[in-house]
Design an enzyme around this catalytic site. Structure first.
Site, PDB file in Angstrom:
ATOM      1  N   GLU A  45       1.522  -4.533  -5.427  1.00 46.47           N
ATOM      2  CA  GLU A  45       0.383  -5.419  -5.226  1.00 46.47           C
ATOM      3  C   GLU A  45      -0.742  -5.018  -6.173  1.00 46.47           C
ATOM      4  O   GLU A  45      -1.007  -3.840  -6.370  1.00 46.47           O
ATOM      5  CB  GLU A  45      -0.090  -5.321  -3.771  1.00 46.47           C
ATOM      6  CG  GLU A  45      -1.252  -6.224  -3.427  1.00 46.47           C
ATOM      7  CD  GLU A  45      -1.687  -6.097  -1.977  1.00 46.47           C
ATOM      8  OE1 GLU A  45      -1.148  -6.838  -1.133  1.00 46.47           O
ATOM      9  OE2 GLU A  45      -2.542  -5.234  -1.695  1.00 46.47           O
ATOM     10  N   CYS A  98       0.863  -1.192   0.000  1.00 43.68           N
ATOM     11  CA  CYS A  98       0.000   0.000   0.000  1.00 43.68           C
ATOM     12  C   CYS A  98       0.894   1.235   0.000  1.00 43.68           C
ATOM     13  O   CYS A  98       1.876   1.284   0.740  1.00 43.68           O
ATOM     14  CB  CYS A  98      -0.919   0.007   1.221  1.00 43.68           C
ATOM     15  SG  CYS A  98      -2.003   1.452   1.317  1.00 43.68           S
ATOM     16  N   SER A 147      -5.421   0.743  -8.300  1.00 47.87           N
ATOM     17  CA  SER A 147      -6.504   1.689  -8.555  1.00 47.87           C
ATOM     18  C   SER A 147      -6.192   2.440  -9.843  1.00 47.87           C
ATOM     19  O   SER A 147      -5.096   2.338 -10.398  1.00 47.87           O
ATOM     20  CB  SER A 147      -6.637   2.676  -7.392  1.00 47.87           C
ATOM     21  OG  SER A 147      -5.467   3.475  -7.293  1.00 47.87           O
ATOM     22  N   GLY A 160       5.907  15.321  -6.210  1.00 46.82           N
ATOM     23  CA  GLY A 160       6.867  14.297  -6.604  1.00 46.82           C
ATOM     24  C   GLY A 160       7.138  13.237  -5.555  1.00 46.82           C
ATOM     25  O   GLY A 160       7.960  12.341  -5.779  1.00 46.82           O
ATOM     26  N   TYR A 161       6.448  13.291  -4.409  1.00 44.33           N
ATOM     27  CA  TYR A 161       6.709  12.324  -3.348  1.00 44.33           C
ATOM     28  C   TYR A 161       6.213  10.915  -3.716  1.00 44.33           C
ATOM     29  O   TYR A 161       6.829   9.920  -3.331  1.00 44.33           O
ATOM     30  CB  TYR A 161       6.058  12.783  -2.046  1.00 44.33           C
ATOM     31  CG  TYR A 161       6.661  14.054  -1.475  1.00 44.33           C
ATOM     32  CD1 TYR A 161       8.019  14.121  -1.162  1.00 44.33           C
ATOM     33  CD2 TYR A 161       5.881  15.175  -1.254  1.00 44.33           C
ATOM     34  CE1 TYR A 161       8.574  15.284  -0.644  1.00 44.33           C
ATOM     35  CE2 TYR A 161       6.426  16.343  -0.740  1.00 44.33           C
ATOM     36  CZ  TYR A 161       7.777  16.389  -0.437  1.00 44.33           C
ATOM     37  OH  TYR A 161       8.326  17.544   0.070  1.00 44.33           O
ATOM     38  N   GLY A 162       5.108  10.845  -4.449  1.00 39.14           N
ATOM     39  CA  GLY A 162       4.589   9.534  -4.846  1.00 39.14           C
ATOM     40  C   GLY A 162       5.565   8.797  -5.742  1.00 39.14           C
ATOM     41  O   GLY A 162       5.878   7.612  -5.518  1.00 39.14           O
TER      42      GLY A 162
END
Length: 333
Positions: A231, A197, A235, A208-210
């Site tokens: 995983e 997750c 989404s 830009g953190y994602g």
């Protein structure tokens, strides 16, 4: 000459006729007044309705404006009121209910405040822009359980209630020592899943953190010397950001090559699973299936054009700044 009786009768008839005309005139006047009154009432009603409709629209615009302002204030409070991770300054335990837009926002605010206060762990990565801490779900149970709940609220399709004991948690903080996001990974040496997750706090999105968290998950896979993948199912938002990451990494690698590149080489260099590589390169029209799928030399110009059209992520993980030794010791135990 008329007798008195005839004059009296004529006078009576004259009065009756005159009274009839007066009555008709009065009725017409009253009827006109009634019609004017009805028209005036309808006009007032229409004006009132339009005024009410306009007032409702104005109120809706004001409510939307108040909602937007409240959301921005809430985000600023979350950032400015966060506790220092090293305990150097006190943080707010929670935000006032009046500053929260909904019960979910209030719960997120309370979770973030608690996580800011409790988050601590070994530093696996440290750079000039971010720091990433490793937390063990079996050791830092309270904080990791809060992270699980936060993930459920921020990633709607992640609704399975799993124990934090079986996961590693990688928490990213910025230069101001605010927790900006995290990802979890199952404790399974045989699993190739490098992200269970992943979530970025709402007030820190679009910075830009994602992509940096995804890049770090693949940096761990490269340190282990194997390919990894998130995983599934992902989404819609997850699919979009992963496709963007895979596309950037693969094009960057291909742009530096001058010979035919096989899928095996791309998989080994990037730690991206082979089926994901095929999916991305096929979508871009870069694969040649003659003698097995590969990127031919003839695609160099197309690769360069695609790569130059992409924007470079704000934050890129430097493999040299990763504490590989510490991570491998944990994985091997």
């Amino acid at each position: 000459t008329w007798g008195d009786g005839r004059w009296e009768m004529f006078h009576t008839i004259e009065q009756s006729v005159f009274g009839l005309h007066n009555t008709r005139h009065r009725l017409k006047l009253e009827d006109r007044q009634v019609q004017e009154a009805i028209s005036l009432t309808e006009a007032e009603s229409s004006s009132c309705s339009n005024s009410k409709s306009g007032a409702e629209k104005t109120e809706k615009r004001r409510a939307t404006s108040r909602s937007t302002v409240a959301r921005k204030k809430n985000a600023r409070r979350l950032q400015d009121g966060a506790a220092d991770l090293d305990g150097n300054k006190p943080g707010k335990d929670h935000l006032p209910a009046s500053s929260c837009e909904s019960k979910i926002d209030c719960e997120i605010a309370a979770l973030v405040s608690s996580i800011q206060r409790l988050a601590s762990g070994a530093t696996l990565y440290n750079s000039s822009s971010v720091r990433i801490m490793l937390m063990d779900g079996a050791v830092d149970t309270e904080c990791c359980s809060l992270l699980c709940r936060l993930g459920q609220l921020l990633v709607p399709h992640k609704q399975r209630t799993l124990s934090a004991l079986h996961f590693w948690f990688f928490v990213m903080v910025n230069l101001e020592k605010d927790v900006v996001g995290y990802f979890s990974r199952v404790k399974d040496r045989e699993s190739k899943c490098n992200v269970a997750c992943l979530a970025v706090l709402p007030q820190f999105r679009n910075n830009g953190y994602g992509l940096a968290l995804i890049d770090f998950s693949y940096a761990l896979s490269r340190a282990e010397g194997r390919a990894g993948h998130p995983e599934e199912p992902l989404s819609f938002a997850g699919s979009s950001i992963y496709f963007k990451y895979w596309k950037f990494v693969l094009l960057r690698h291909l742009a530096n090559q001058t010979i035919n590149v096989s899928l095996e080489e791309l998989c080994r260099s990037t730690s991206i699973a082979k089926d994901k590589i095929v999916f991305v390169l096929h979508s871009l029209g870069l694969l040649d299936y003659t003698g097995g799928p590969h990127v031919p030399q003839t695609m160099v110009a197309c690769v360069l054009k695609l790569f130059r059209s992409m924007s470079t992520p704000h934050i890129l993980i430097n493999q040299c700044d990763l504490d590989v030794k510490h991570w491998l010791q944990l994985v091997d135990t």
